[in-house]
Design a protein around this motif. Sequence first.
Motif, PDB file in Angstrom:
ATOM      1  N   LYS A   1       8.239  17.792  -9.065  1.00 48.86           N
ATOM      2  CA  LYS A   1       7.074  17.936  -8.198  1.00 48.86           C
ATOM      3  C   LYS A   1       6.493  19.349  -8.249  1.00 48.86           C
ATOM      4  O   LYS A   1       5.283  19.532  -8.193  1.00 48.86           O
ATOM      5  CB  LYS A   1       7.457  17.577  -6.761  1.00 48.86           C
TER       6      LYS A   1
ATOM      7  N   ASP B   1       7.169   9.153  -4.695  1.00 49.97           N
ATOM      8  CA  ASP B   1       7.757   8.808  -3.393  1.00 49.97           C
ATOM      9  C   ASP B   1       8.167   7.340  -3.307  1.00 49.97           C
ATOM     10  O   ASP B   1       8.974   6.957  -2.440  1.00 49.97           O
ATOM     11  CB  ASP B   1       6.762   9.124  -2.274  1.00 49.97           C
ATOM     12  N   GLN B   2       7.609   6.486  -4.153  1.00 44.52           N
ATOM     13  CA  GLN B   2       7.942   5.066  -4.148  1.00 44.52           C
ATOM     14  C   GLN B   2       9.278   4.772  -4.825  1.00 44.52           C
ATOM     15  O   GLN B   2       9.737   3.626  -4.814  1.00 44.52           O
ATOM     16  CB  GLN B   2       6.832   4.270  -4.856  1.00 44.52           C
TER      17      GLN B   2
ATOM     18  N   LEU C   1       2.518  12.371  -6.970  1.00 41.88           N
ATOM     19  CA  LEU C   1       3.471  12.518  -5.868  1.00 41.88           C
ATOM     20  C   LEU C   1       3.646  11.210  -5.113  1.00 41.88           C
ATOM     21  O   LEU C   1       4.759  10.847  -4.690  1.00 41.88           O
ATOM     22  CB  LEU C   1       3.004  13.618  -4.918  1.00 41.88           C
ATOM     23  N   THR C   2       2.556  10.481  -4.931  1.00 38.43           N
ATOM     24  CA  THR C   2       2.639   9.180  -4.262  1.00 38.43           C
ATOM     25  C   THR C   2       3.506   8.217  -5.057  1.00 38.43           C
ATOM     26  O   THR C   2       4.324   7.459  -4.500  1.00 38.43           O
ATOM     27  CB  THR C   2       1.230   8.608  -4.073  1.00 38.43           C
ATOM     28  N   ALA C   3       3.353   8.258  -6.383  1.00 37.23           N
ATOM     29  CA  ALA C   3       4.166   7.380  -7.232  1.00 37.23           C
ATOM     30  C   ALA C   3       5.629   7.777  -7.192  1.00 37.23           C
ATOM     31  O   ALA C   3       6.529   6.917  -7.194  1.00 37.23           O
ATOM     32  CB  ALA C   3       3.639   7.421  -8.663  1.00 37.23           C
TER      33      ALA C   3
ATOM     34  N   GLN D   1      -1.653  14.639  -6.414  1.00 37.15           N
ATOM     35  CA  GLN D   1      -1.439  13.777  -5.254  1.00 37.15           C
ATOM     36  C   GLN D   1      -1.072  12.357  -5.674  1.00 37.15           C
ATOM     37  O   GLN D   1      -0.179  11.730  -5.093  1.00 37.15           O
ATOM     38  CB  GLN D   1      -2.708  13.760  -4.387  1.00 37.15           C
ATOM     39  N   LEU D   2      -1.731  11.848  -6.704  1.00 35.98           N
ATOM     40  CA  LEU D   2      -1.421  10.497  -7.172  1.00 35.98           C
ATOM     41  C   LEU D   2      -0.009  10.411  -7.736  1.00 35.98           C
ATOM     42  O   LEU D   2       0.723   9.443  -7.477  1.00 35.98           O
ATOM     43  CB  LEU D   2      -2.442  10.078  -8.230  1.00 35.98           C
TER      44      LEU D   2
ATOM     45  N   GLU E   1      -6.153  16.151  -7.272  1.00 37.55           N
ATOM     46  CA  GLU E   1      -6.150  14.681  -7.208  1.00 37.55           C
ATOM     47  C   GLU E   1      -5.067  14.098  -8.096  1.00 37.55           C
ATOM     48  O   GLU E   1      -4.361  13.149  -7.709  1.00 37.55           O
ATOM     49  CB  GLU E   1      -7.524  14.165  -7.633  1.00 37.55           C
TER      50      GLU E   1
END
Length: 426
Positions: free
Chosen positions: A46, A20-21, A16-18, A13-14, A10
């Motif tokens: 990553k 990607d922005q 990685l989302t940040a 994943q959080l 978890e």
Amino acid sequence: MAGRIRRIEEKVQLVLTALDQINVEAASREAGVPPSTLRDDLKKVKKALPEVLASRKRGPEPKNRVADSTAKRSKTEEPRVCPECGGKVTKNGTYWVLNWVLMLTMGWMGVQKVLIQRHRCKKCGKEIASRERVRQAEARYAWWQQVNRLAVLSRFKLRLSVRLIQTLVEFVYGRSVSVGHIQRLTHRVGKRAEAVLARLSQCRQAVAHFLMFDETFPKMARRAYSLGVTICEHGLIRSVCCVTRKARDIPAQLHQTVGGHFRPTHFLTDLDVMYNKLMRDAGLNLIHLRDVVHLIRQIVRLFDDAVRKVTLDTPKGLPLKERKKQHKLKRRLLRKRLRPMLILVFKAFSPGYESVCVLMLEGVLSQLEDSAFIIQTVSVRRLAQRLRRFVKKHGHAINLSLRLSVEQGTPTTTNALESKNSIFKP
């Protein structure tokens, strides 16, 4: 929800989302680097996210981590299985031993004890040696080897007695060694050295012309023994023999020593009157020379005897105290009168006067016989007579010995032999 435990997936994943922005082109343009470089760096970040986001205890790392790892390693090094039968090995008590490692490295400063854990097999009862026990055993063996080398060096090179060697070892290591061990060690090493010398005697060696002989009397176990020692002018011990009967053992020793590679021409001894006869009994026809130091001592004894046996003519009725006083005064006056002659004797044997040594002794003799130089008392006449016999008996040997010392550098004394005698004394 506050205080809940999040899984590592978890967290990754959080993040990685940040990531990607992020606008890579705008960020690279602002930083002044190519966009490809920034993308490669983001890929590395990553990949490392699971390791970076793993849960760890807060605060600095413990400092005793190395000690903990060492303790764990020591526990794993303990024997678990018996190498003989494969049975289970268990602890079987502890015991204290000397820390031989510290004693070997630090000497008397390392006299301490270390605790050894005993391990024993439950099935066969065999004791399994631990790492510490093996290490201490090896250090103990090395310590004894070092002590033995020190004892042998002190005995044969420094010529120390057994008691002095024992004191030296105790001072250096803080632990005493028995006298019996030192005696057995030196005896064993001496036997091996004797065998080596026997092999070396077959090798080519420098030509030796002098055979020096003397007796030494070491005392061992409350008993004095007589040893006959022969060496050459090079200091090499040619033979050592126990003398029980001089008339039998010394000729046999001399006869056994001479021959083969050793064929001397001169026989140098002290003033013992039997040595010349014993040399003849051994079948040797050597030129017999006397030690210069013993010759000087004999002359000094003659002068002292003349002073000690001075006579005094006193009238009757003189008290004993006055007679002793006059006798003491006459001794003092005679000693004062003979002192310049004795100084001349010492000068005759000093370096630089080898060619006129006997002439100077005859000059001293003429002074003793001259009534104008000294009063011819009974003791003075006896001294002159004994000194004349001395010069007549040893004059030729003195001239020959001093001439050889000047021309060929041969010894005139048995000091080298006297120094060898201390080797045989415990």
